[in-house]
Design a protein around this motif. Structure first.
Motif, short mmCIF file in Angstrom:
data_model
loop_
_atom_site.label_atom_id
_atom_site.label_comp_id
_atom_site.label_asym_id
_atom_site.label_seq_id
_atom_site.Cartn_x
_atom_site.Cartn_y
_atom_site.Cartn_z
N GLU F 57 22.34 10.14 19.77
CA GLU F 57 22.12 9.27 19.16
C GLU F 57 22.83 9.08 17.87
OE1 GLU F 57 18.48 7.05 20.44
OE2 GLU F 57 17.96 9.28 21.45
N VAL F 58 22.66 9.49 17.31
CA VAL F 58 23.32 9.57 15.58
C VAL F 58 24.45 9.68 15.53
CG1 VAL F 58 22.92 11.17 13.37
CG2 VAL F 58 20.82 10.98 14.77
N LYS F 59 25.45 8.67 14.75
CA LYS F 59 26.71 8.97 13.97
C LYS F 59 26.85 8.58 12.85
CE LYS F 59 26.79 3.38 13.71
NZ LYS F 59 25.39 3.83 14.10
N GLU F 60 27.89 9.19 12.65
CA GLU F 60 28.52 9.45 11.20
C GLU F 60 28.37 8.59 10.50
OE1 GLU F 60 33.08 11.39 11.41
OE2 GLU F 60 32.81 10.45 9.65
N GLY F 61 28.06 9.02 8.81
CA GLY F 61 27.69 7.78 8.19
C GLY F 61 25.87 7.14 8.25
N ASP F 62 25.22 7.62 9.32
CA ASP F 62 23.50 7.68 9.69
C ASP F 62 23.43 7.87 8.63
OD1 ASP F 62 24.39 5.83 11.22
OD2 ASP F 62 23.52 7.14 13.45
N ASN F 63 22.21 7.30 7.46
CA ASN F 63 20.92 8.23 6.76
C ASN F 63 19.90 8.56 7.57
OD1 ASN F 63 22.42 7.86 4.08
ND2 ASN F 63 22.00 5.90 4.66
N ILE F 64 20.02 9.83 7.51
CA ILE F 64 18.60 10.24 8.52
C ILE F 64 17.61 10.65 7.44
CG2 ILE F 64 19.78 10.98 10.80
CD1 ILE F 64 20.13 13.55 10.24
N ILE F 65 16.29 11.15 7.97
CA ILE F 65 14.91 11.65 8.04
C ILE F 65 15.11 13.25 8.28
CG2 ILE F 65 12.45 11.56 7.20
CD1 ILE F 65 12.86 9.12 6.90
N PHE F 66 14.88 14.25 8.38
CA PHE F 66 14.56 15.40 8.92
C PHE F 66 13.32 16.69 8.60
CE2 PHE F 66 17.59 18.11 5.72
CZ PHE F 66 17.97 16.60 5.47
N SER F 67 13.45 17.09 9.01
CA SER F 67 12.51 18.71 9.15
C SER F 67 12.64 18.89 7.97
CB SER F 67 11.71 18.87 9.95
OG SER F 67 11.36 18.17 10.61
N LYS F 68 12.30 19.98 6.22
CA LYS F 68 12.84 20.29 5.53
C LYS F 68 13.35 21.78 5.97
CE LYS F 68 12.93 21.61 0.96
NZ LYS F 68 11.82 22.36 -0.16
N TYR F 69 13.00 22.15 6.77
CA TYR F 69 12.85 24.03 6.89
C TYR F 69 14.17 23.98 8.60
CZ TYR F 69 9.91 24.62 3.53
OH TYR F 69 8.43 24.56 2.40
N SER F 70 14.39 23.31 9.32
CA SER F 70 15.24 22.78 10.26
C SER F 70 16.75 23.01 9.61
CB SER F 70 15.34 22.13 11.26
OG SER F 70 15.80 20.42 10.35
N GLY F 71 17.61 23.64 10.42
CA GLY F 71 19.58 23.59 10.03
C GLY F 71 19.73 24.72 8.98
N THR F 72 20.49 25.26 9.11
CA THR F 72 21.20 25.86 8.62
C THR F 72 22.26 25.77 6.82
OG1 THR F 72 21.59 27.49 10.29
CG2 THR F 72 22.30 28.41 8.22
N GLU F 73 22.34 25.72 5.76
CA GLU F 73 22.90 25.93 4.67
C GLU F 73 24.62 26.10 4.48
OE1 GLU F 73 20.47 26.29 1.31
OE2 GLU F 73 19.49 25.71 2.02
N VAL F 74 25.67 25.28 5.04
CA VAL F 74 26.58 26.06 4.63
C VAL F 74 27.05 25.13 3.35
CG1 VAL F 74 26.99 26.80 6.59
CG2 VAL F 74 28.01 23.83 5.87
N LYS F 75 28.34 26.11 3.28
CA LYS F 75 29.36 25.41 1.30
C LYS F 75 30.39 25.14 1.65
CE LYS F 75 27.12 26.66 -2.83
NZ LYS F 75 26.92 26.79 -4.49
#
Lengths: 94, 94, 94, 94, 94, 94, 94
Positions: F57-75
């Motif tokens: 449902e989400v596409k490139e360019g969207d501004n989103i709100i998400f839960s802080k501790y989800s996901g993995t940081e990469v550089k």
């Protein structure tokens, strides 16, 4: 009358001696003790993820063996019953 | 007679020595010890989420190896049996 | 002969040196150590929730790498085997 | 050659400096550290509950980023590899 | 009016004496105590993974027995209700 | 470029002040803090058990709100990103 | 504007007194306290394993009761909202 829902059964407990009339003897040391009971009412079956209702294999009048700690005890019109799911039934005596 | 439900089996335990007639030796140190048994009754199979019943691969008379701590012990007419699920069967000896 | 059920395999363990003939060396420090084995018997495949049996990718004679702590050890006619599920197989050597 | 099963991949690890050639820098403080690798072999895909095999999105030769603690290390013919599932792949570098 | 969603029910609690009018007596020692209630509103049913809505077996006006610690208490226009899922209903009294 | 797999997204973090330009203020006391980000790449969608791919449902360019501790940081090429699953996205700002 | 994804809802909290205008009184002792809110935005529904999107039962403008500890608080343009899943909604007030 108690009418169980889905895959539930209403069971009348069968008093257990060292050796019962039907020959079932339950070991005291067994962690998950089986018990004998008689089915007095059976639900209409569980509904699969596909939306189909699967009829129960167990029917009213069957004598069954089930795991002791499964189900919930209820009293109804002075008698004790056990409501459990068909998946807690180990075997039918027949 | 005990008639197991769904994917359950009624098993007659085979006495185990250091080395049995069929050649199975079970290591004492194994955490989850396998055991040998003979199928005396088999259920009609489990019902998938699709509502279809899947016939068991194991049949009456099969000698099987299963994990020790699976299943529930029951005594019936003076003999000891084990009721377990087909998914607890490791292999058929044949 | 041992005939595994469903998605199970009977594996003959391959002795492991520092560096085996096939070139596999397993690190001692790895928490979940991989091991090498040869498939001596394969089940007929798992049955999906849809009721279809999915054939195994691994077949008799394949040399495989699997996670050390998966499966159950059994001895049969004096030889040691491991019974494990295909999902515990990491890769086939070929 | 190592042929991974199902949705598994065999990965060749890419040595990581403070800043790699491809520009990936991985923070030391990150709890679940990502790593860079190159896919040297890909499985034939996972089988859904419907019995259909879903082809992998990742293919041989892809450079990927994955979570550090996923997968199992194996050595094969003197080289170190990592076997992991496609679901542990965070992104493809392209 | 409270309209429950999906497979939820709004229940009006039935006061319980040692022995109720309908004959239900609930043991104090039972770990998971059953309780009696009357359905004042029923949801439109749960949606299976197949996308089909499965109508509830329980309907408005039914007297039911359910497990004590299931559901959430709410007060609405001065009266206490319990919102629970149909799967928490043990049996219908009828 | 980072191309996320399946239902994953690559997110560029939006610096957060007490009150941001878009008006989002995140409470410090909230256990699971939401954060704002911009989608820079979106996967091709998850594959259901039925074998069908469900577009995101989400596409490139969207501004989103998400839960802080989800996901993995990469550089990647000197910039910090977050790789997370669409199911961790709370809402799209639009 | 906040547009929730899938089966999520954006809720505006309704201030709660001992007894609200709509008559809802929430017990302090209840472990899982229900709360009242107004739906300001609703997602497009969850996608089942079958790949079908199931429309939400709750719609914009509905007053709902939900469990207190479900959802995530967000502030947007100076107002506080709660983002929760439809499955956390106990009942619609209507």
């Amino acid at each position: 009358m108690l009418k169980p829902l889905g895959d539930r059964l209403v069971i009348e407990l069968v008093e257990q001696e060292e050796k019962t009339a039907s020959g079932i003897v339950l070991p005291d040391s067994a962690k998950e003790k089986p018990q004998e009971g008689k089915v007095v009412a059976a639900g209409s079956g569980r509904v699969t993820d596909n939306g189909e209702r699967v009829a129960l294999e167990v029917k009213e009048g069957d004598n069954i063996i089930f795991s002791k700690y499964s189900g919930t005890e209820v009293k109804y019109e002075g008698k004790e019953y056990l409501v459990l799911r068909e998946s807690d039934v180990l075997a039918v005596i027949g």
